[in-house]
Write a protein that holds these residues in place. Sequence first.
Motif, PDB file in Angstrom:
ATOM      1  N   UNK A   1      -3.980   5.279  -8.076  1.00 43.42           N
ATOM      2  CA  UNK A   1      -2.821   4.666  -7.441  1.00 43.42           C
ATOM      3  C   UNK A   1      -1.706   4.397  -8.448  1.00 43.42           C
ATOM      4  N   UNK A   2      -0.483   4.424  -7.956  1.00 39.85           N
ATOM      5  CA  UNK A   2       0.716   4.174  -8.756  1.00 39.85           C
ATOM      6  C   UNK A   2       1.650   3.301  -7.936  1.00 39.85           C
ATOM      7  N   UNK A   3       2.209   2.282  -8.553  1.00 41.71           N
ATOM      8  CA  UNK A   3       3.193   1.434  -7.876  1.00 41.71           C
ATOM      9  C   UNK A   3       4.391   1.238  -8.783  1.00 41.71           C
TER      10      UNK A   3
ATOM     11  N   UNK B   1       1.104   7.410   0.952  1.00 38.40           N
ATOM     12  CA  UNK B   1       2.340   6.686   0.668  1.00 38.40           C
ATOM     13  C   UNK B   1       2.371   5.332   1.377  1.00 38.40           C
ATOM     14  N   UNK B   2       2.905   4.338   0.684  1.00 38.27           N
ATOM     15  CA  UNK B   2       3.158   3.030   1.265  1.00 38.27           C
ATOM     16  C   UNK B   2       4.396   2.430   0.615  1.00 38.27           C
TER      17      UNK B   2
ATOM     18  N   UNK C   1      11.258  -2.916  -1.458  1.00 38.87           N
ATOM     19  CA  UNK C   1      11.043  -3.642  -2.708  1.00 38.87           C
ATOM     20  C   UNK C   1       9.963  -3.064  -3.610  1.00 38.87           C
ATOM     21  N   UNK C   2       9.032  -2.271  -3.054  1.00 31.42           N
ATOM     22  CA  UNK C   2       7.922  -1.784  -3.863  1.00 31.42           C
ATOM     23  C   UNK C   2       7.390  -0.476  -3.296  1.00 31.42           C
ATOM     24  N   UNK C   3       7.169   0.500  -4.173  1.00 33.68           N
ATOM     25  CA  UNK C   3       6.622   1.809  -3.790  1.00 33.68           C
ATOM     26  C   UNK C   3       5.166   1.883  -4.206  1.00 33.68           C
ATOM     27  N   UNK C   4       4.356   2.542  -3.396  1.00 29.14           N
ATOM     28  CA  UNK C   4       2.949   2.766  -3.700  1.00 29.14           C
ATOM     29  C   UNK C   4       2.597   4.193  -3.339  1.00 29.14           C
TER      30      UNK C   4
END
Length: 165
Positions: free
Chosen positions: A40-42, A79-80, A151-154
Motif C-alpha cells: 500500500x501507498x498513501x 484505489x481509495x 485530502x488523502x490518496x491511497x
Amino acid sequence: MKFFALKKISLALALFVAIIAVSSSASAESLLAYAFRANNWTSATSPVLVPLNAANATALSFTTTAAAKLVKITYNAECGVLGPSESWLSVTILVDGIQAQPNSGTQFALCTATSTGLYTWEGTVRQSLIRVPAKGAHNVTVQVNLNNGATDAWLGDTSIMVEEQ
C-alpha cells in the motif's frame, strides 16, 4: 467436374489465408515493459508521482523499435481517496513528461471520495495512448492529484503495462 472442385478448394484456401493474415496483423502488440507493486501507498501531497514497483521506482523504462510508434499504457490499481462528496483522485499518464491521451489533465477520476474518514476501495484501470515520436529509450510515469477538496490518496496492488502497436 474435378476442375470446379479444385477451384472451390483453392478459393477457400486463399480466403482462409487472407483472413488469417489480416486478423493477425490488425491487433499485433508487443509487450515492452511492465511493473507491479503489492503493498500500500498513501500520500496527502498533490501532485505526486506514484511508485510503480516494490523498489518504489516512479519511472518505468521502455524502448520503442521505430519512430512514431503507437504505445498503449495500462495502469491498474486498488484505489481509495478521502475527502468530501464530489472530490476525487485523478491519474495522469506521462511518457517522457508528455501527457498521453486522453489528455484530460486532472479530470480523469481513478476513484472518488465517499467519506472524510473511511476509504472505499475500488479496483480501477486507466488506459492511455501516445504516439512516441522517436525510436529508442523512454520513461513512463504515473502522476496522481487530489482534487476538489480530497485530502488523502491511497493506492494498493498496482500494475502497469506498456505495449507497442
